[in-house]
Scaffold this active site. Structure first.
Site, short mmCIF file in Angstrom:
data_model
loop_
_atom_site.label_atom_id
_atom_site.label_comp_id
_atom_site.label_asym_id
_atom_site.label_seq_id
_atom_site.Cartn_x
_atom_site.Cartn_y
_atom_site.Cartn_z
N ARG A 13 31.55 39.66 52.01
CA ARG A 13 32.32 40.86 52.19
C ARG A 13 33.21 40.34 50.78
O ARG A 13 33.82 40.14 49.52
CB ARG A 13 33.29 41.29 53.08
CG ARG A 13 33.97 42.13 53.48
CD ARG A 13 35.09 42.02 52.53
NE ARG A 13 36.45 40.99 52.97
CZ ARG A 13 37.71 40.53 52.47
NH1 ARG A 13 37.67 40.58 51.48
NH2 ARG A 13 38.19 39.78 53.10
N HIS A 210 41.76 30.53 50.21
CA HIS A 210 40.99 30.04 49.14
C HIS A 210 41.11 29.18 48.81
O HIS A 210 42.43 27.91 49.56
CB HIS A 210 41.92 31.31 48.49
CG HIS A 210 40.68 32.61 48.08
ND1 HIS A 210 39.47 33.21 48.12
CD2 HIS A 210 41.52 33.52 50.04
CE1 HIS A 210 39.55 34.55 48.70
NE2 HIS A 210 40.79 34.68 49.81
N CYS A 241 39.77 37.64 45.61
CA CYS A 241 40.00 39.10 45.66
C CYS A 241 40.54 39.11 44.34
O CYS A 241 41.06 39.02 43.37
CB CYS A 241 41.40 39.34 46.22
SG CYS A 241 41.56 40.74 46.42
N ASN A 250 36.65 31.20 47.84
CA ASN A 250 37.00 30.73 49.33
C ASN A 250 36.19 30.03 49.71
O ASN A 250 35.42 28.89 49.32
CB ASN A 250 36.22 32.33 50.53
CG ASN A 250 36.48 33.03 50.93
OD1 ASN A 250 36.22 34.16 49.78
ND2 ASN A 250 37.14 33.60 51.49
P1 HMG Z 1 45.05 55.08 45.77
O1 HMG Z 1 44.32 55.26 44.20
O2 HMG Z 1 46.27 54.72 46.08
O3 HMG Z 1 44.63 55.73 47.11
O4 HMG Z 1 44.09 53.78 46.91
P2 HMG Z 1 44.61 57.27 47.14
O5 HMG Z 1 44.95 58.35 48.92
O6 HMG Z 1 45.09 57.71 46.26
O7 HMG Z 1 43.48 57.80 46.95
C1 HMG Z 1 42.53 58.10 45.43
C2 HMG Z 1 41.10 58.21 44.91
O8 HMG Z 1 40.42 56.86 46.28
C3 HMG Z 1 40.56 59.19 46.21
O9 HMG Z 1 39.01 59.84 45.74
C4 HMG Z 1 40.34 59.17 47.65
O10 HMG Z 1 39.24 60.12 48.20
C5 HMG Z 1 39.97 57.72 47.74
P3 HMG Z 1 39.01 60.24 44.82
O11 HMG Z 1 40.17 61.81 44.72
O12 HMG Z 1 39.84 60.22 43.45
O13 HMG Z 1 37.86 60.85 43.85
N1 HMG Z 1 39.74 56.65 48.85
C6 HMG Z 1 39.08 56.45 49.11
N2 HMG Z 1 37.53 56.14 48.87
C7 HMG Z 1 36.45 55.77 49.54
N3 HMG Z 1 37.54 54.13 50.63
C8 HMG Z 1 38.31 54.68 51.20
C9 HMG Z 1 39.34 55.48 50.43
N4 HMG Z 1 40.92 55.70 50.53
C10 HMG Z 1 41.37 56.63 49.20
N5 HMG Z 1 38.83 54.34 52.07
C11 HMG Z 1 42.93 52.07 48.35
C12 HMG Z 1 44.75 53.66 48.12
C13 HMG Z 1 43.39 52.05 49.58
C14 HMG Z 1 42.17 53.21 48.20
C15 HMG Z 1 42.19 51.81 47.16
O14 HMG Z 1 43.52 51.23 46.42
C16 HMG Z 1 41.62 50.36 47.42
O15 HMG Z 1 40.68 50.82 47.47
N6 HMG Z 1 42.46 49.27 46.83
C17 HMG Z 1 41.01 48.15 47.35
C18 HMG Z 1 41.56 47.48 48.12
C19 HMG Z 1 40.21 45.71 48.69
O16 HMG Z 1 39.43 46.43 48.76
N7 HMG Z 1 41.09 44.61 48.25
C20 HMG Z 1 39.87 43.84 48.88
C21 HMG Z 1 40.05 43.75 50.33
S1 HMG Z 1 42.03 42.72 50.21
C22 HMG Z 1 41.10 41.21 50.25
O17 HMG Z 1 40.35 40.60 49.76
C23 HMG Z 1 42.32 40.09 50.88
C24 HMG Z 1 41.73 39.02 52.04
O18 HMG Z 1 40.52 38.54 51.35
C25 HMG Z 1 42.94 38.22 52.69
C26 HMG Z 1 43.61 36.86 51.87
O19 HMG Z 1 42.31 36.82 51.06
O20 HMG Z 1 44.82 37.39 51.26
C27 HMG Z 1 41.11 40.12 53.43
MG MG Z 2 40.65 37.01 51.24
#
Ligand code: HMG
Ligand code: MG
Length: 286
Positions: A13, A210, A241, A250
């Site tokens: 992931r 990381h 990320c 990582n």
């Molecule tokens: P948004 O654009 O603000 O959301 O995104 P929205 O509610 O306005 O929706 C926009 C569109 O996304 C719509 O579709 C929704 O249906 C769709 P459209 O009408 O444009 O076709 N949508 C989704 N589709 C699939 N799955 C969903 C979903 N939610 C809305 N769950 C949102 C908000 C959260 C969706 C967006 O910002 C997003 O997907 N962000 C991704 C964040 C992410 O995955 N980041 C990486 C992981 S975190 C990380 O790596 C950190 C970690 O490792 C720890 C660390 O290292 O610190 C965990």
């Molecule tokens: Mg991370």
């Protein structure tokens, strides 16, 4: 007597989400199936997030359907109810899953990663935790930018403690503390942990460091000294990320395993299989 340290594998992931190219589903499945034979008990395998934001995770439903059954808890990220519904539609019978939610300790990264404030992100994920708990699905929380934020600079430790409390008020789950951009050093990590541990015990925390700055192993050692016994890592040092500029890498599972073994900790992992998986992960990056 040696002590046990639990490793949570992030390669499929956090690792693959940051690869510029899309990794074929079959290659992801092969990596996960191999990792599942290594003794790892927790493997994060995908995200139910917007495929426009993170196209690398768009095949998460296909990954869930294709991986071999294994005595492992498979984790997936779900930031909102749309993600939870995606998980519900994709989950397979007789499989132990964990749904993980994520917030930032800093506002700048929250906007960049989730397009909303920290408070709004908590509102969106709260019903996910409620639904998961009601169904008996495991839960975990992440707090990002625990020492530094790429947008807001150094993170005050109290902000991390508050973020951890916010999540644990919703569910008494393990919280993984993310040094998202790998800027932490043992001093800042220790200071952050000491502050967090005033309100949350070490047993409820994991380190997710990381290795961008080459300090992740030193940060794990500092965390071990303060009582943490759970860490996140990615085979082959995959990871990062896409919304955190400068966040590749990582900490490598094989490096953490070697360090822990030398220090006398038990992990239950087979170093040969981890080495094979690290080779496979490096091949995927080519
Ligand atoms: P948004 O654009 O603000 O959301 O995104 P929205 O509610 O306005 O929706 C926009 C569109 O996304 C719509 O579709 C929704 O249906 C769709 P459209 O009408 O444009 O076709 N949508 C989704 N589709 C699939 N799955 C969903 C979903 N939610 C809305 N769950 C949102 C908000 C959260 C969706 C967006 O910002 C997003 O997907 N962000 C991704 C964040 C992410 O995955 N980041 C990486 C992981 S975190 C990380 O790596 C950190 C970690 O490792 C720890 C660390 O290292 O610190 C965990
Ligand atoms: Mg991370």
């Amino acid at each position: 007597m040696s002590e046990f340290v639990t490793l949570h594998e992030m390669g499929p992931r956090d690792g693959l989400q940051n690869e510029p190219q899309i990794i074929p589903t079959a290659d992801k499945v092969a990596l996960i199936d191999l990792l599942a034979t290594s003794g790892l008990k927790h493997i994060e395998i995908g995200s139910f997030v917007s495929p426009k934001w993170v196209p690398q995770m768009a095949d998460t439903p296909q990954v869930l359907a294709a991986i071999a059954p294994a005595p492992v808890q498979f984790a997936v990220l779900a930031p909102n109810m749309r993600g939870w519904e995606g998980f519900l539609a994709a989950r397979q019978p007789d499989t132990d899953y964990q749904v993980a939610v994520f917030i930032s300790a800093s506002e700048g990264f929250s906007q960049s990663n989730l397009n909303c404030s920290v408070a709004e992100s908590v509102q969106r994920l709260a019903p996910v935790l409620e639904a998961a708990i009601a169904l008996g699905v495991g839960v975990r929380g992440y707090v990002s930018c625990v020492t530094d934020c790429p947008f807001d600079g150094p993170t005050p430790p109290q902000k991390v403690a508050d973020a951890v409390q916010m999540l644990r008020n919703l569910a008494p789950m393990q919280i993984s503390l993310g040094d998202t951009i790998g800027k932490g050093i043992p001093e800042t990590v220790s200071q952050m942990l000491e502050t967090v541990m005033r309100t949350t015990p070490a047993q409820a925390l994991a380190g997710h460091y990381h290795d961008t700055g080459g300090q992740a192993l030193a940060n794990i050692k500092a965390s071990l000294a303060l009582g943490l016994r759970a860490f996140d890592s990615a085979v082959g040092g995959l990871g990062g990320c896409p919304y955190a500029p400068g966040a590749p890498g990582n900490v490598a599972t094989e490096a953490v395993l070697e360090m822990l073994t030398q220090a006398g900790y038990e992990t239950g992992l087979d170093p040969e299989i981890i080495a094979k998986a690290a080779d496979m992960a490096k091949e995927l990056r080519k």
